[in-house]
Design a protein around this motif. Sequence first.
Motif, PDB file in Angstrom:
ATOM      1  N   THR A 245       0.826  -1.212   0.000  1.00  0.00           N
ATOM      2  CA  THR A 245       0.000   0.000   0.000  1.00  0.00           C
ATOM      3  C   THR A 245       0.857   1.258   0.000  1.00  0.00           C
ATOM      4  N   LEU A 246       0.653   2.065  -1.030  1.00  0.00           N
ATOM      5  CA  LEU A 246       1.452   3.285  -1.175  1.00  0.00           C
ATOM      6  C   LEU A 246       0.597   4.521  -1.050  1.00  0.00           C
ATOM      7  N   LEU A 247       1.229   5.600  -0.580  1.00  0.00           N
ATOM      8  CA  LEU A 247       0.697   6.921  -0.837  1.00  0.00           C
ATOM      9  C   LEU A 247       1.585   7.482  -1.930  1.00  0.00           C
ATOM     10  N   ALA A 248       1.028   7.597  -3.141  1.00  0.00           N
ATOM     11  CA  ALA A 248       1.850   7.990  -4.270  1.00  0.00           C
ATOM     12  C   ALA A 248       1.965   9.504  -4.337  1.00  0.00           C
ATOM     13  N   THR A 249       3.150   9.944  -4.686  1.00  0.00           N
ATOM     14  CA  THR A 249       3.402  11.371  -4.879  1.00  0.00           C
ATOM     15  C   THR A 249       3.795  11.651  -6.325  1.00  0.00           C
TER      16      THR A 249
END
Lengths: 315, 226
Positions: A204-208
């Motif tokens: 699970t990523l928080l994409a930037t």
Amino acid sequence: MSFNKIPRVPSSEITPESQYYTRRSWLGMVGLAGVSMVSPSLLGGGVVPPQDRWPQGKKGPNDTDEKPSTFKEITTYNNFYEFGTDKSDPEENAGSFKPRPWTVKIDGLVKKPATFALDDLLKGLTQEDRIYRMRCVEGWSMVIPWRGVMLADIMKKAQPLPKAKYVAFETVYRPDEMVGQRRPYLQWPYVEGLRMDEAMHPLTLLATGLYGKDLPNQNGAPLRLVTPWKYGFKGIKSIVRISFVEQEPPTTWNIAAPNEYGFYSNVNPDVDHPRWSQKTERRIGEFGKRKTLPFNGYAEQVASMYAGMDLKQNY
Amino acid sequence: MASPPRRFDSFRFLLKPLAFFLAATPFLFLLYNYYTDNLSVNPLDDITDTTGTWTLRMIVITLTMTPLRKITGWSGFSRLRRMSGVYAFFYGTMHLMTYLYFDKFFEWGDIADDLTKRRFIIVGFTAWSLMLPLALTSTDRMTKWVGGKNWKRLHRLVYVTAICGVIHYLWLVKADLQRPLTYGAIVAVLLGYRIVVFVRGRYARREAAKASSVPPAASLPVDSRQ
């Protein structure tokens, strides 16, 4: 129908048939050649400038080695209803959206609720490039080289209390910059949620960013969720709030059509959407269809989280 | 009833070729954009949307011809009615073929699955099926063979096609109902017009019958407008 009329494609563009094409797609290509309707856009790739094609290949254990979709594919064909319902709307309408300055509020069941400037939130965390498959609930898919941080790392910063069982996310509400929000075809702001273990999962990523650059506005700048084993709509965009809660939080598409979109929304070829089958998918850039894999091919990493659950009930 | 405006009649020979070309342009644009790679990165989407939208638009145009002819009195609209109808069938068939081939690769098992389980497919297929007999009986020879009265009755099926087409659109969109509802409103007006005409005609006929049953001296001229 003659077999030597199969369109000529550079061998570098041809993906191994056994792996990439099901029988039907191959038949489709022959049929296509037979009626001599051949277009590069249907056959995958065509002429793509090298800077628009992220290098294929596994770099980390979580990367897929499939051919990444082109930058154009990823940034001109989007579902981001805040900017309109057509796939081309986000690219056309997101130009005036301002992803900076940006703050994210972290609240609910955490030790110290706070509002972070985005740069402070990301400070000290490793930004990684990861090549993930992305499967849309509508039956198409891409391969996207994301850049981002693990949500788990952010959660460590936030220090949720033991009572927290779910994480709720909220998109920014700016009807002046987001034309779609001026009409209530969905309930705004967009909200999504994950169970605690899903949120902590290393995939699970928080994409930037993507393609090594900051996220384009139409892809959910400046911060969006990526859960590659779930349908794309779980990937809430332009996040301004992350709340830790005890109860399963409401999710936008589930509110809009509860019989079509559940809370979990794990990619599952055995559970049809009421209006279409989920058994196959069309990879953007390809003519044929592929078989959809359980958990979008990430079963090995994530299936254990759902052990004992009836996935037909919990779709 | 207004008399036909004469100035149009000198260009009468241009009417059909012009309309034929105009109605083909969405398809020609689609082909052009397809071959020049100007569709979106998912051409199936564009082809499905364009052919579907133009099917509905052609049905709406077809349904507009008779009211326009009656309101303006210009017979040119009658001459365009058949062409619009045949174009509706053309776009509808392209739409259906796109689904059968580009989307399903003629996998009949999957198609049968859709046709039994998914209501938007069922209603869409119904809309197309009902156009089939209309397209087949659209030639002069077939019209004569079926016979005026029966032909008229048969071709009222287009009303059902229009309704099915709107429902198909309503049931397939994910969230925003604005566009299908707009088509729904237009179709409602066009069908409403026919209901009004029908009810008025019946009323006029009944009045006429009443008038003819009283002594001839008391009978009045009957307005038989439809």
